[in-house]
Design an enzyme around this catalytic site. Structure first.
Site, PDB file in Angstrom:
ATOM      1  CE1 TYR A 126      -0.821  -8.326  57.870  1.00 50.31           C
ATOM      2  CE2 TYR A 126      -0.192  -6.158  57.066  1.00 50.31           C
ATOM      3  CZ  TYR A 126      -0.508  -7.002  58.116  1.00 50.31           C
ATOM      4  OH  TYR A 126      -0.497  -6.527  59.399  1.00 50.31           O
TER       5      TYR A 126
ATOM      6  NE  ARG B 240      -6.999  -2.091  67.928  1.00 48.56           N
ATOM      7  CZ  ARG B 240      -5.921  -2.835  67.729  1.00 48.56           C
ATOM      8  NH1 ARG B 240      -5.991  -3.895  66.933  1.00 48.56           N
ATOM      9  NH2 ARG B 240      -4.772  -2.532  68.293  1.00 48.56           N
TER      10      ARG B 240
ATOM     11  CG  ASP C 104      -7.202  -3.256  57.456  1.00 47.21           C
ATOM     12  OD1 ASP C 104      -7.117  -3.578  58.650  1.00 47.21           O
ATOM     13  OD2 ASP C 104      -6.477  -3.754  56.563  1.00 47.21           O
TER      14      ASP C 104
ATOM     15  NE  ARG D 287      -1.437   3.122  63.414  1.00 45.40           N
ATOM     16  CZ  ARG D 287      -1.052   1.856  63.230  1.00 45.40           C
ATOM     17  NH1 ARG D 287      -1.719   1.079  62.408  1.00 45.40           N
ATOM     18  NH2 ARG D 287      -0.001   1.374  63.850  1.00 45.40           N
TER      19      ARG D 287
END
Lengths: 318, 318
Positions: free
Chosen positions: A126, A6, A51, A2
């Protein structure tokens, strides 16, 4: 692996000047970013670029993803009114994901695509904290102090997550992965009481979807048996949890669990550790090699490629 | 209850305009801040007001504690030169702690005083990351990638910690507590290889000191048996680790483990949870009631007092 993208220069180039949430909503870019780690490393599966807040945003909830921080919510959820105002997700809201999956599958060929979503507890954290949190204080305050409201919030998030994953399955993903990144902050008793029913809604809701379901969280050594009950076919484990223990306590195949920080070390340190993970996995009834958490952005992409090559080499000989 | 002071108005008043590190170095203020939770809540022991970076600062290492963030280090440790430059702690460097303990003991009467220090891994993490960190990436990069340097750094920190705790024992503390707050980020195998030898230096180094040694970290369910081997007489556990499991796997008395976030809930939620911790503890060979982590600053002090009263009431009847 995952978040493998990036660490790639081609990822940073493709994302330059494009905010995370905008990138997630552009099918051509989602396709490109999903494919990059497959092209670069030759991994055995792709994971959809997305996301965990994407379904919330698609449904109309206002939030932003701040580089270096994560999701930031101007008006965090605190009251019954806030929960009642949470928008519902209609499949059409995430038409861009359907489109992105279609484009991606056309490019992937035989490589399977893994869909993903965040589990109710982690998304709720969140929403309530207003962003990332070390101790999840406000989340737990609401959970312990206003239990019916907590369950109402999580039931809504479970419904949203299930809708989102059904869309992904309908669009053709071969596997779904449900991330409850922060569930490890709870005791097993609290997990069972406050979280398991909602993760079960999601995972059992996909029992007839015809795709394997992977369930993962960080620091969940003490929760894995309970997490397995939610209805996952495969349990992910981080490096804190020995794979043989994960397998024996859940009775499921396991995915994991190299510490992504190991990849900062030289190859002569990395190699024996990759082999050790594979050897531990070989003693279980089924093992998918993976990192124990997302790829850190500073990781050397060549190190990832070497790891993938070694896993393939050892697996081919087994 | 560690950091109980943070939630008190009298604490905020006493600290107003005084930076954390300045407060830690003023014996009169350390005495006052150590006493406040005892006066307010009637707890059975006081814990020395300090911070895990105090010995570093006292030895001459440059760092700051930023409100709301924690320790921040302008020049983090990265190289062999950085490690070689780490100052050594002489007992005289922490004369202010000796003085503070003397003042505090004179006020405490029969209430025992617990001394404390940070364990090598956790202090090393701050030094290498330059501040608090979620994933301890740089710390692990150095640990995995430069093992001899890692051990040299931790050996120096262990020596410093041992010196600091010996000073506290000489000054009259009745118990010492060694905090390895972030050790839970490691697997048991890595903990044993990279951390245990250094925590053992500290705790075994106090074997002849004549005071009980408590050892604690967050999220250490998978590490407690290894942590017990370092030489602790009592193991602290957070709420993720059932007390009976902590006791049975370590063979030691246990301290813990109410989730401090539970204190944000109404009393009718808190009360049965306090009773449950006491009942679980009663099934072990020895239990010290505590929270599973420090008190959150937003906690209602009256809630803490009620918890202490309930623990006393139940314990008196047992």
């Amino acid at each position: 692996m995952r978040q493998a993208g990036r660490s790639l220069p081609e990822y940073r180039k493709a994302r330059a000047g494009i905010a995370m949430l905008d990138a997630c909503r552009r099918p051509d870019l989602v396709c490109e970013l999903t494919l990059q780690p497959v092209r670069r490393h030759g991994v055995d599966a792709a994971i959809l670029f997305s996301d965990i807040v994407v379904p919330l945003v698609a449904a109309g909830f206002e939030l932003d993803i701040v580089p270096g921080t994560g999701p930031v919510i101007a008006h965090p959820v605190a009251t019954a009114e806030d929960v009642a105002r949470l928008p519902r997700l209609e499949p059409d809201d995430v038409g861009f994901v359907t489109e992105a999956i279609g484009l991606t599958l056309a490019e992937l060929g035989q490589v399977p695509l893994i869909g993903f979503a965040g589990a109710p507890f982690t998304v709720a954290s969140y929403l309530i904290e207003g962003g990332p949190s070390r101790n999840h204080e406000k989340t737990k305050a609401l959970m312990y102090g206003a239990e019916p409201l907590w369950h109402e919030l999580c039931a809504r998030l479970a419904e949203m997550t299930l809708t989102f994953l059904r869309v992904q399955v309908a669009a053709g993903v071969a596997v779904v992965q449900l991330f409850d990144s922060w569930a490890g902050a709870l005791s097993e008793a609290d997990y069972r009481r406050y979280v398991l029913p909602h993760s079960t809604t999601v995972l059992q809701g996909l029992a007839d979807a015809g795709v394997p379901r992977i369930h993962f969280g960080v620091g969940t050594a003490h929760l894995l048996p309970a997490m397995a009950e939610a209805g996952a076919d495969v349990l992910g484990a981080d490096w804190r949890t020995p794979l043989d223990l994960a397998a024996s306590t859940t009775g499921r195949p396991v995915q994991g669990n190299l510490d992504p920080c190991v990849l900062f070390a030289p190859w002569d340190v990395v190699e024996p550790r990759v082999r050790a993970v594979l050897a531990e996995g070989a003693g279980t009834s089924g093992h998918i090699f993976n990192l124990g958490h997302g790829v850190h952005p500073a990781t050397d992409p060549d190190m990832l490629t070497r790891v993938v090559d070694l896993v393939h080499e050892v697996s081919a000989r087994a």
